[in-house]
Design a protein around this motif. Structure first.
Motif, PDB file in Angstrom:
ATOM      1  N   GLU A   4      94.565  43.564  45.348  1.00 48.85           N
ATOM      2  CA  GLU A   4      93.886  42.285  45.156  1.00 48.85           C
ATOM      3  C   GLU A   4      92.438  42.372  45.641  1.00 48.85           C
ATOM      4  O   GLU A   4      91.563  41.689  45.130  1.00 48.85           O
ATOM      5  N   GLU A   5      92.174  43.206  46.634  1.00 39.34           N
ATOM      6  CA  GLU A   5      90.815  43.372  47.155  1.00 39.34           C
ATOM      7  C   GLU A   5      89.862  43.888  46.076  1.00 39.34           C
ATOM      8  O   GLU A   5      88.674  43.592  46.075  1.00 39.34           O
ATOM      9  N   ASP A   6      90.386  44.673  45.142  1.00 39.70           N
ATOM     10  CA  ASP A   6      89.563  45.182  44.045  1.00 39.70           C
ATOM     11  C   ASP A   6      89.026  44.058  43.170  1.00 39.70           C
ATOM     12  O   ASP A   6      88.007  44.223  42.508  1.00 39.70           O
ATOM     13  N   ALA A   7      89.698  42.931  43.158  1.00 43.03           N
ATOM     14  CA  ALA A   7      89.285  41.797  42.330  1.00 43.03           C
ATOM     15  C   ALA A   7      88.489  40.760  43.120  1.00 43.03           C
ATOM     16  O   ALA A   7      88.173  39.698  42.595  1.00 43.03           O
ATOM     17  N   ALA A   8      88.132  41.089  44.357  1.00 46.72           N
ATOM     18  CA  ALA A   8      87.370  40.146  45.183  1.00 46.72           C
ATOM     19  C   ALA A   8      86.007  39.880  44.549  1.00 46.72           C
ATOM     20  O   ALA A   8      85.406  40.774  43.948  1.00 46.72           O
ATOM     21  N   PRO A   9      85.512  38.657  44.664  1.00 47.57           N
ATOM     22  CA  PRO A   9      84.200  38.332  44.088  1.00 47.57           C
ATOM     23  C   PRO A   9      83.103  39.204  44.697  1.00 47.57           C
ATOM     24  O   PRO A   9      83.118  39.503  45.884  1.00 47.57           O
ATOM     25  N   ARG A  10      82.143  39.614  43.876  1.00 46.82           N
ATOM     26  CA  ARG A  10      81.034  40.438  44.348  1.00 46.82           C
ATOM     27  C   ARG A  10      79.691  39.731  44.198  1.00 46.82           C
ATOM     28  O   ARG A  10      78.690  40.187  44.732  1.00 46.82           O
ATOM     29  N   ILE A  11      79.676  38.628  43.441  1.00 44.09           N
ATOM     30  CA  ILE A  11      78.433  37.882  43.238  1.00 44.09           C
ATOM     31  C   ILE A  11      78.682  36.386  43.407  1.00 44.09           C
ATOM     32  O   ILE A  11      79.813  35.915  43.302  1.00 44.09           O
ATOM     33  N   ASP A  12      77.612  35.669  43.697  1.00 49.20           N
ATOM     34  CA  ASP A  12      77.618  34.207  43.681  1.00 49.20           C
ATOM     35  C   ASP A  12      76.605  33.771  42.634  1.00 49.20           C
ATOM     36  O   ASP A  12      75.476  34.284  42.605  1.00 49.20           O
ATOM     37  N   VAL A  13      77.002  32.851  41.759  1.00 52.51           N
ATOM     38  CA  VAL A  13      76.115  32.342  40.714  1.00 52.51           C
ATOM     39  C   VAL A  13      75.898  30.860  40.963  1.00 52.51           C
ATOM     40  O   VAL A  13      76.848  30.105  41.136  1.00 52.51           O
ATOM     41  N   THR A  14      74.626  30.465  41.021  1.00 52.51           N
ATOM     42  CA  THR A  14      74.300  29.052  41.185  1.00 52.51           C
ATOM     43  C   THR A  14      73.391  28.624  40.030  1.00 52.51           C
ATOM     44  O   THR A  14      72.586  29.410  39.535  1.00 52.51           O
ATOM     45  N   HIS A  15      73.553  27.376  39.616  1.00 51.23           N
ATOM     46  CA  HIS A  15      72.742  26.797  38.545  1.00 51.23           C
ATOM     47  C   HIS A  15      72.058  25.563  39.126  1.00 51.23           C
ATOM     48  O   HIS A  15      72.724  24.672  39.645  1.00 51.23           O
ATOM     49  N   ARG A  16      70.721  25.531  39.036  1.00 51.41           N
ATOM     50  CA  ARG A  16      70.004  24.373  39.552  1.00 51.41           C
ATOM     51  C   ARG A  16      68.727  24.176  38.756  1.00 51.41           C
ATOM     52  O   ARG A  16      67.954  25.113  38.588  1.00 51.41           O
ATOM     53  N   GLU A  17      68.531  22.990  38.262  1.00 54.43           N
ATOM     54  CA  GLU A  17      67.323  22.598  37.538  1.00 54.43           C
ATOM     55  C   GLU A  17      66.978  23.587  36.428  1.00 54.43           C
ATOM     56  O   GLU A  17      65.840  24.017  36.288  1.00 54.43           O
ATOM     57  N   GLY A  18      67.987  23.997  35.659  1.00 58.45           N
ATOM     58  CA  GLY A  18      67.754  24.884  34.533  1.00 58.45           C
ATOM     59  C   GLY A  18      67.574  26.339  34.905  1.00 58.45           C
ATOM     60  O   GLY A  18      67.260  27.171  34.059  1.00 58.45           O
ATOM     61  N   VAL A  19      67.751  26.675  36.184  1.00 60.63           N
ATOM     62  CA  VAL A  19      67.586  28.051  36.649  1.00 60.63           C
ATOM     63  C   VAL A  19      68.940  28.577  37.106  1.00 60.63           C
ATOM     64  O   VAL A  19      69.661  27.909  37.825  1.00 60.63           O
ATOM     65  N   THR A  20      69.269  29.778  36.646  1.00 63.15           N
ATOM     66  CA  THR A  20      70.500  30.429  37.073  1.00 63.15           C
ATOM     67  C   THR A  20      70.128  31.535  38.053  1.00 63.15           C
ATOM     68  O   THR A  20      69.274  32.366  37.767  1.00 63.15           O
ATOM     69  N   ARG A  21      70.768  31.521  39.219  1.00 60.06           N
ATOM     70  CA  ARG A  21      70.501  32.532  40.236  1.00 60.06           C
ATOM     71  C   ARG A  21      71.780  33.315  40.491  1.00 60.06           C
ATOM     72  O   ARG A  21      72.843  32.738  40.680  1.00 60.06           O
ATOM     73  N   VAL A  22      71.662  34.646  40.508  1.00 59.14           N
ATOM     74  CA  VAL A  22      72.791  35.528  40.781  1.00 59.14           C
ATOM     75  C   VAL A  22      72.479  36.294  42.062  1.00 59.14           C
ATOM     76  O   VAL A  22      71.465  36.992  42.144  1.00 59.14           O
TER      77      VAL A  22
END
Length: 63
Positions: free
Chosen positions: A23-41
């Motif tokens: 299950e650790e292999d499937a752990a999230p590696r990124i956070d994606v946020t969307h704000r004011e038309g901008v996507t941040r990874v």
């Protein structure tokens, strides 16, 4: 008829289907946020695998 899987469930199934996968292999590696038309990874600080030169690569020692 089975229930459709969410994208997260599909990702987990794919990343844990290999022999010896955990299950650790499937752990999230990124956070994606969307704000004011901008996507941040952002790469998570706790990600087991991170982009860039790895251990033993001279480029890793330059910073």
């Amino acid at each position: 008829m089975s229930d459709p899987q969410s994208d997260d469930e599909k990702r987990t199934d794919q990343l844990t289907s290999a022999p010896d996968a955990t299950e650790e292999d499937a752990a999230p590696r990124i956070d994606v946020t969307h704000r004011e038309g901008v996507t941040r990874v952002d790469i998570r600080d706790d990600a087991a695998v991170r982009p860039g030169p790895g251990q033993g690569d001279p480029a890793a020692e330059e910073d």
